[in-house]
Design an enzyme around this catalytic site. Structure first.
Site, short mmCIF file in Angstrom:
data_model
loop_
_atom_site.label_atom_id
_atom_site.label_comp_id
_atom_site.label_asym_id
_atom_site.label_seq_id
_atom_site.Cartn_x
_atom_site.Cartn_y
_atom_site.Cartn_z
N ASP A 31 0.87 -1.19 0.00
CA ASP A 31 0.00 0.00 0.00
C ASP A 31 0.90 1.23 0.00
OD1 ASP A 31 -1.96 2.08 0.90
OD2 ASP A 31 -3.25 0.36 1.27
N LEU A 33 -0.25 4.10 1.09
CA LEU A 33 -0.85 4.92 2.16
C LEU A 33 -1.37 6.26 1.66
CD1 LEU A 33 1.47 4.21 5.27
CD2 LEU A 33 -0.64 3.08 4.60
N CYS A 34 -1.76 6.33 0.37
CA CYS A 34 -2.32 7.60 -0.11
C CYS A 34 -3.71 7.81 0.47
CB CYS A 34 -2.34 7.67 -1.64
SG CYS A 34 -3.55 6.59 -2.41
N ASN A 35 -4.36 6.75 0.93
CA ASN A 35 -5.68 6.90 1.55
C ASN A 35 -5.85 5.97 2.75
OD1 ASN A 35 -8.18 8.21 1.67
ND2 ASN A 35 -9.20 6.49 0.66
N ASP A 58 4.21 1.70 -4.20
CA ASP A 58 3.17 1.98 -5.19
C ASP A 58 3.07 0.83 -6.19
OD1 ASP A 58 1.86 3.28 -7.61
OD2 ASP A 58 1.87 4.96 -6.18
N SER A 124 -16.86 -2.85 -9.41
CA SER A 124 -17.95 -2.10 -8.77
C SER A 124 -19.23 -2.22 -9.58
CB SER A 124 -17.52 -0.64 -8.70
OG SER A 124 -18.62 0.17 -8.39
N TYR A 149 -14.05 7.51 -12.80
CA TYR A 149 -13.85 6.40 -11.85
C TYR A 149 -14.52 5.13 -12.38
CZ TYR A 149 -14.71 3.26 -7.95
OH TYR A 149 -14.80 2.13 -7.17
N LYS A 153 -12.87 1.43 -13.82
CA LYS A 153 -13.22 0.07 -13.38
C LYS A 153 -13.62 -0.78 -14.60
CE LYS A 153 -12.45 0.35 -9.07
NZ LYS A 153 -11.41 -0.44 -8.46
N ASN A 179 -22.83 -1.61 -2.38
CA ASN A 179 -22.43 -0.48 -1.51
C ASN A 179 -21.87 -0.97 -0.18
OD1 ASN A 179 -24.31 0.65 -3.57
ND2 ASN A 179 -23.90 2.54 -2.47
N LEU A 200 -22.92 7.92 1.55
CA LEU A 200 -24.01 8.14 2.49
C LEU A 200 -23.65 7.74 3.93
CD1 LEU A 200 -27.01 8.84 2.98
CD2 LEU A 200 -27.53 6.44 2.51
P1 NAD Z 1 -9.60 2.69 0.22
O1 NAD Z 1 -9.20 3.98 -0.39
O2 NAD Z 1 -9.93 2.67 1.67
O3 NAD Z 1 -8.46 1.58 -0.05
C1 NAD Z 1 -7.63 1.61 -1.17
C2 NAD Z 1 -6.21 1.47 -0.70
O4 NAD Z 1 -5.33 1.47 -1.82
C3 NAD Z 1 -5.77 2.63 0.21
O5 NAD Z 1 -5.20 2.09 1.39
C4 NAD Z 1 -4.74 3.38 -0.64
O6 NAD Z 1 -3.73 3.96 0.20
C5 NAD Z 1 -4.21 2.29 -1.54
N1 NAD Z 1 -3.69 2.73 -2.84
C6 NAD Z 1 -4.31 3.54 -3.75
N2 NAD Z 1 -3.53 3.70 -4.84
C7 NAD Z 1 -2.43 2.96 -4.64
C8 NAD Z 1 -1.26 2.70 -5.41
N3 NAD Z 1 -1.09 3.26 -6.60
N4 NAD Z 1 -0.32 1.89 -4.90
C9 NAD Z 1 -0.47 1.33 -3.67
N5 NAD Z 1 -1.55 1.53 -2.90
C10 NAD Z 1 -2.52 2.34 -3.37
O7 NAD Z 1 -10.81 2.13 -0.64
P2 NAD Z 1 -11.79 0.89 -0.34
O8 NAD Z 1 -13.13 1.44 -0.05
O9 NAD Z 1 -11.17 -0.05 0.61
O10 NAD Z 1 -11.86 0.26 -1.80
C11 NAD Z 1 -10.99 -0.78 -2.21
C12 NAD Z 1 -11.23 -1.08 -3.66
O11 NAD Z 1 -12.61 -1.42 -3.86
C13 NAD Z 1 -10.96 0.11 -4.59
O12 NAD Z 1 -10.36 -0.39 -5.77
C14 NAD Z 1 -12.34 0.66 -4.87
O13 NAD Z 1 -12.40 1.32 -6.11
C15 NAD Z 1 -13.17 -0.62 -4.88
N6 NAD Z 1 -14.59 -0.36 -4.56
C16 NAD Z 1 -14.91 0.32 -3.43
C17 NAD Z 1 -16.25 0.60 -3.14
C18 NAD Z 1 -16.63 1.39 -1.91
O14 NAD Z 1 -17.75 1.90 -1.87
N7 NAD Z 1 -15.78 1.49 -0.88
C19 NAD Z 1 -17.26 0.16 -4.03
C20 NAD Z 1 -16.90 -0.55 -5.17
C21 NAD Z 1 -15.54 -0.81 -5.43
N1 UDP Z 2 -26.71 10.22 -0.68
C1 UDP Z 2 -27.34 11.28 -0.06
N2 UDP Z 2 -26.57 12.16 0.65
C2 UDP Z 2 -25.21 12.04 0.75
C3 UDP Z 2 -24.59 10.94 0.11
C4 UDP Z 2 -25.39 10.06 -0.61
O1 UDP Z 2 -28.56 11.42 -0.12
O2 UDP Z 2 -24.57 12.89 1.41
C5 UDP Z 2 -27.53 9.23 -1.42
C6 UDP Z 2 -27.20 9.12 -2.90
O3 UDP Z 2 -27.94 10.07 -3.65
C7 UDP Z 2 -27.59 7.67 -3.20
C8 UDP Z 2 -27.30 6.94 -1.88
O4 UDP Z 2 -27.28 7.95 -0.87
O5 UDP Z 2 -28.98 7.58 -3.44
C9 UDP Z 2 -25.95 6.21 -1.88
O6 UDP Z 2 -24.94 7.13 -2.25
P1 UDP Z 2 -23.40 6.72 -2.17
O7 UDP Z 2 -22.60 7.90 -2.67
O8 UDP Z 2 -23.07 6.24 -0.80
O9 UDP Z 2 -23.27 5.48 -3.14
P2 UDP Z 2 -23.51 5.37 -4.73
O10 UDP Z 2 -24.25 6.58 -5.18
O11 UDP Z 2 -22.15 5.29 -5.30
O12 UDP Z 2 -24.29 4.13 -4.91
#
Ligand code: NAD
Ligand code: UDP
Length: 336
Positions: A31, A33-35, A58, A124, A149, A153, A179, A200
């Protein structure tokens, strides 16, 4: 079994590492650690008694990845690393395509050199765009994405599918998350968004803990039972278990494997607000606002394929999702 976990310090990755250790697997985390915060590692250790190996770096650094594969007998990769904020992706498309698409290509190249040909990719439900019918099955059309984004994907899915078409000895698993919400039931690990939350559940949690005044409900004129958006919220622990089920069922089988990870049940914004109010013992302040551009009315998964082929099904309720989020948020009001 050693599994390389990219992005393993993040929200979903960290919970998956805990469940992997509990299942007897050995996660090796990469990781940048950018997030994420490095405190996550101590929390994983406190819960499991095991501190996973962690490499700060990275995924776009091929020499760094090659070094990791040379040092360990890695059997498979779970690829979470990536950028995930929809709004930010509109403002910074190059950064998103570089991190998410190019990052995956570098990773796949490094895997091929090391002879590691099993990858589970975090995709996703956004790849389905605005679905014509719900529930969404894995055969529903993809590609009608509405932001960089989502397109990143979709592009990665296409790249990995083409890789499988060319080299059929790979096992490529695309997991389309709906979600993800919730936190570890201990309340010691959870989602820790930086800045104003886009999603949300973390927004509601910050209202509940007093960090924000009220939730803006984006639209109450959708064609849904109460007019607010409907989504398939899935507990992050169920999601974590889904990765382990996928690795076990198809991780060693050559093929292109695609699964929805959701619960099969939709909940509206107001239902989530109400459930969270019950979990934290006080109503959540909210105000009705216009629709958020790009949002869709409703989206939930058909989970039949995952249940049939992976033997996996989400079991945790919305009440558990909100209770565990509240435990995490109230114990850690400012995150890690
Ligand atoms: P997150 O940001 O908490 O975790 C992602 C991690 O990847 C972070 O720790 C970040 O530091 C690391 N990272 C980012 N770019 C990097 C790089 N270039 N090299 C090394 N490390 C890197 O996000 P999350 O919610 O845990 O999501 C994980 C995965 O699932 C992501 O690919 C995201 O797109 C996907 N996803 C998330 C959701 C959601 O709602 N959380 C939904 C669908 C898909
Ligand atoms: N939403 C909302 N207020 C917020 C964030 C999200 O009403 O501050 C709503 C958004 O319109 C959607 C649902 O909550 O109907 C889920 O949104 P989220 O961004 O969590 O997920 P995604 O839209 O990517 O499914």
């Amino acid at each position: 079994m050693k599994v390389l976990v990219t992005g393993g310090m993040g929200y979903i990755g960290s919970h998956t590492c805990v469940q992997m250790i509990e299942a007897g697997m050995e996660p090796i985390i990469i990781d940048n650690l950018c997030n994420a915060k490095d405190a996550v590692l101590d929390r994983i250790e406190a819960l499991t008694g095991t501190k996973p190996q962690f490499y700060l770096g990275d995924i776009r650094d091929e020499a760094f990845l090659d070094g990791g594969f040379n040092q360990h007998d890695i059997k498979a990769v779970i690829h979470f690393a990536g950028l995930k904020a929809v709004g930010e992706s509109v403002a910074k498309p190059l950064e998103y395509y570089d991190n998410n698409v190019n990052g995956t290509l570098v990773l796949a190249r490094s895997m091929r050199k090391a002879g590691v040909k099993s990858i589970v990719f975090s995709s996703s439900a956004t790849v389905y765009g605005d679905p014509e019918v719900v529930p969404i099955t894995e055969d529903s059309p993809t590609g009608q994405t509405t932001n960089p984004y989502g397109r990143s994907k979709y592009m990665v899915e296409e790249c990995l599918s083409d890789l499988f078409n060319a080299e059929s000895d790979w096992s490529i698993t695309l997991l389309r998350y709906f979600n993800p919400v919730g936190a570890h039931p201990s309340g010691t690990m959870g989602e820790d968004p930086q800045g104003i939350p886009n999603n949300l559940m973390p927004f509601i949690a910050q209202v509940a803990v007093g960090r924000r005044e009220s939730l803006s409900v984006f639209g109450n004129d959708y064609p849904t039972p109460d007019g607010t958006g409907v989504r398939d919220y899935i507990h992050v622990m169920d999601l974590a278990d889904g990765h382990i089920a996928a690795l076990k069922a198809v991780g060693e089988k050559a093929g292109l494997h695609i699964y929805n990870l959701g619960t099969g049940k939709g909940s509206s914004v107001l239902e989530m607000v109400d459930a969270f109010g019950k979990a934290c013992g006080a109503p959540i302040a909210y105000e009705m606002c216009p629709r958020r551009p790009g949002d869709i009315a409703e989206c939930w998964a058909s989970t039949d394929k995952a249940e049939r082929e992976l033997g996996w099904k989400a079991t945790r309720s919305v009440a558990e999702m909100t209770a565990d989020t509240w435990k995490w948020q109230s114990n850690n009001p400012h995150g890690y």
